[in-house]
Write a protein that holds these residues in place. Structure first.
Motif, PDB file in Angstrom:
ATOM      1  N   THR A 266      15.711  11.108  -2.362  1.00 26.42           N
ATOM      2  CA  THR A 266      14.235  10.360  -2.033  1.00 26.42           C
ATOM      3  C   THR A 266      13.755  11.202  -0.803  1.00 26.42           C
ATOM      4  OG1 THR A 266      15.022   8.274  -2.534  1.00 26.42           O
ATOM      5  CG2 THR A 266      13.036   8.364  -1.120  1.00 26.42           C
ATOM      6  N   ILE A 267      12.466  11.378  -1.001  1.00 22.93           N
ATOM      7  CA  ILE A 267      11.924  12.202  -0.011  1.00 22.93           C
ATOM      8  C   ILE A 267      10.545  11.152   0.607  1.00 22.93           C
ATOM      9  CG2 ILE A 267      10.512  13.842   0.797  1.00 22.93           C
ATOM     10  CD1 ILE A 267      11.637  15.515  -1.597  1.00 22.93           C
ATOM     11  N   SER A 268      10.442  10.923   1.760  1.00 26.35           N
ATOM     12  CA  SER A 268       9.495  10.032   2.453  1.00 26.35           C
ATOM     13  C   SER A 268       8.664  10.754   3.198  1.00 26.35           C
ATOM     14  CB  SER A 268      10.065   8.917   3.225  1.00 26.35           C
ATOM     15  OG  SER A 268       9.354   8.038   3.785  1.00 26.35           O
ATOM     16  N   ALA A 269       7.164  10.382   3.152  1.00 25.15           N
ATOM     17  CA  ALA A 269       6.182  10.718   4.332  1.00 25.15           C
ATOM     18  C   ALA A 269       5.316   9.896   4.514  1.00 25.15           C
ATOM     19  CB  ALA A 269       5.346  11.937   3.536  1.00 25.15           C
ATOM     20  N   HIS A 270       4.362  10.071   5.555  1.00 30.38           N
ATOM     21  CA  HIS A 270       3.334   8.853   5.828  1.00 30.38           C
ATOM     22  C   HIS A 270       2.196   9.670   5.871  1.00 30.38           C
ATOM     23  CE1 HIS A 270       3.099   9.963  10.149  1.00 30.38           C
ATOM     24  NE2 HIS A 270       4.377  10.171  10.089  1.00 30.38           N
ATOM     25  N   VAL A 271       1.084   9.086   5.684  1.00 34.99           N
ATOM     26  CA  VAL A 271      -0.148   9.336   5.844  1.00 34.99           C
ATOM     27  C   VAL A 271      -1.213   8.788   6.670  1.00 34.99           C
ATOM     28  CG1 VAL A 271      -0.351  10.686   3.544  1.00 34.99           C
ATOM     29  CG2 VAL A 271      -1.313   8.402   3.831  1.00 34.99           C
ATOM     30  N   ASP A 272      -0.376   7.863   7.240  1.00 36.32           N
ATOM     31  CA  ASP A 272      -1.356   7.197   8.518  1.00 36.32           C
ATOM     32  C   ASP A 272      -1.128   8.024   9.664  1.00 36.32           C
ATOM     33  OD1 ASP A 272       1.455   6.287   8.887  1.00 36.32           O
ATOM     34  OD2 ASP A 272       0.920   4.671   9.987  1.00 36.32           O
ATOM     35  N   THR A 273      -2.305   7.803  10.780  1.00 35.65           N
ATOM     36  CA  THR A 273      -2.243   8.858  11.515  1.00 35.65           C
ATOM     37  C   THR A 273      -2.607   8.187  12.904  1.00 35.65           C
ATOM     38  OG1 THR A 273      -4.648   9.093  11.350  1.00 35.65           O
ATOM     39  CG2 THR A 273      -3.475  10.686  10.189  1.00 35.65           C
TER      40      THR A 273
ATOM     41  N   GLY B 105       0.621  -1.196  -0.196  1.00 37.64           N
ATOM     42  CA  GLY B 105       0.001   0.081   0.023  1.00 37.64           C
ATOM     43  C   GLY B 105       0.748   1.165   0.129  1.00 37.64           C
ATOM     44  N   ALA B 106       2.037   0.898   0.079  1.00 39.87           N
ATOM     45  CA  ALA B 106       2.808   2.650  -0.225  1.00 39.87           C
ATOM     46  C   ALA B 106       2.870   3.006  -1.605  1.00 39.87           C
ATOM     47  CB  ALA B 106       4.450   2.206   0.159  1.00 39.87           C
ATOM     48  N   LEU B 107       2.724   4.186  -1.592  1.00 45.45           N
ATOM     49  CA  LEU B 107       2.746   4.997  -2.955  1.00 45.45           C
ATOM     50  C   LEU B 107       4.125   5.561  -3.258  1.00 45.45           C
ATOM     51  CD1 LEU B 107      -0.024   7.213  -4.253  1.00 45.45           C
ATOM     52  CD2 LEU B 107       2.063   8.255  -4.297  1.00 45.45           C
ATOM     53  N   ILE B 108       4.712   5.151  -4.359  1.00 46.31           N
ATOM     54  CA  ILE B 108       5.870   5.692  -4.814  1.00 46.31           C
ATOM     55  C   ILE B 108       5.743   6.696  -5.937  1.00 46.31           C
ATOM     56  CG2 ILE B 108       8.356   5.014  -5.343  1.00 46.31           C
ATOM     57  CD1 ILE B 108       7.932   2.515  -3.762  1.00 46.31           C
ATOM     58  N   ALA B 109       6.055   8.026  -5.803  1.00 45.87           N
ATOM     59  CA  ALA B 109       6.023   8.813  -6.911  1.00 45.87           C
ATOM     60  C   ALA B 109       7.352   9.150  -7.604  1.00 45.87           C
ATOM     61  CB  ALA B 109       5.308  10.281  -6.653  1.00 45.87           C
ATOM     62  N   THR B 110       7.486   9.414  -8.886  1.00 52.19           N
ATOM     63  CA  THR B 110       8.672  10.018  -9.367  1.00 52.19           C
ATOM     64  C   THR B 110       8.564  11.108 -10.102  1.00 52.19           C
ATOM     65  OG1 THR B 110       9.302   7.436  -9.763  1.00 52.19           O
ATOM     66  CG2 THR B 110      10.540   9.156 -11.191  1.00 52.19           C
TER      67      THR B 110
END
Length: 192
Positions: free
Chosen positions: A65-72, A49-54
């Motif tokens: 690489t920049i990483s972030a999370h959207v789960d809270t 379920g991880a989204l990887i954008a280029t």
């Protein structure tokens, strides 16, 4: 520049308002996916379920690489009490004082939602006296009071609420007149 700033603020506000506690982040991921489609940014979603954008830059030889999370943070219904109140367990780590008197939403497996408030088991000074001031703010002393006319476990079950249902904390998202964004879950939805 203002149109880009306004766009970013609008997207942060929209994303912050999407319930996405740990284990329930699909709606937030889908929202980001729709933005990437609109911007013609290539991406993939992994099996987990991880989204990887280029995003290509001026020099694709030098990658970053920049990483972030959207789960809270959130909660899950652990037990339904005989008086119709809900015992919950936390999703993510937070202090009970951070959620005491906060509004929340319980979502059933069928997708029905019910609002409620997180209180201690002795929320009223005029009823419980000094004990309500002294009660330790820990999970065992907290409960969710639904905004429904329920007085028993059976009343709650008739609503379709069951053990394992997700509980969303109200993000309280707002943008101040001076341009500050105030919200729960800005870590790390703002970065996303």
């Amino acid at each position: 520049m203002d149109k880009y700033l306004d766009y970013m603020v609008d997207e942060i506000v929209s994303l912050a308002k999407i319930p996405s506690p740990t284990g329930y982040a699909d709606k937030a991921i889908n929202y980001i996916e729709s933005i990437l489609k609109d911007l013609n940014v290539s991406y993939t979603i992994t099996k987990k379920g991880a989204l990887i954008a280029t995003i290509n830059g001026e020099n694709n030889e030098m990658e970053r690489t920049i990483s972030a999370h959207v789960d809270t943070l959130g909660a899950m219904v652990k037990r339904i009490k005989g008086n119709g109140r809900l015992v919950f367990d936390t999703l993510g780590g937070y202090m009970m004082s951070a959620v005491e008197d906060e509004t929340c939403v319980v979502e059933t497996i069928e997708g029905k939602t019910y609002t409620g408030t997180i209180f201690t088991t002795m929320p009223s000074l005029h009823i419980h006296g000094g004990e309500s001031k002294q009660i330790e703010r820990k999970l065992e002393n907290m409960e969710i009071v639904l905004d429904e006319k329920v007085d028993s476990k059976e009343d709650v079950e008739k609503l379709g609420i069951e053990i394992g249902d997700f509980v969303f904390l109200d993000p309280r998202t707002q943008v101040t007149n001076s341009g500050f964004i105030k919200s729960r879950h800005l870590d790390d939805k703002a970065s996303a």
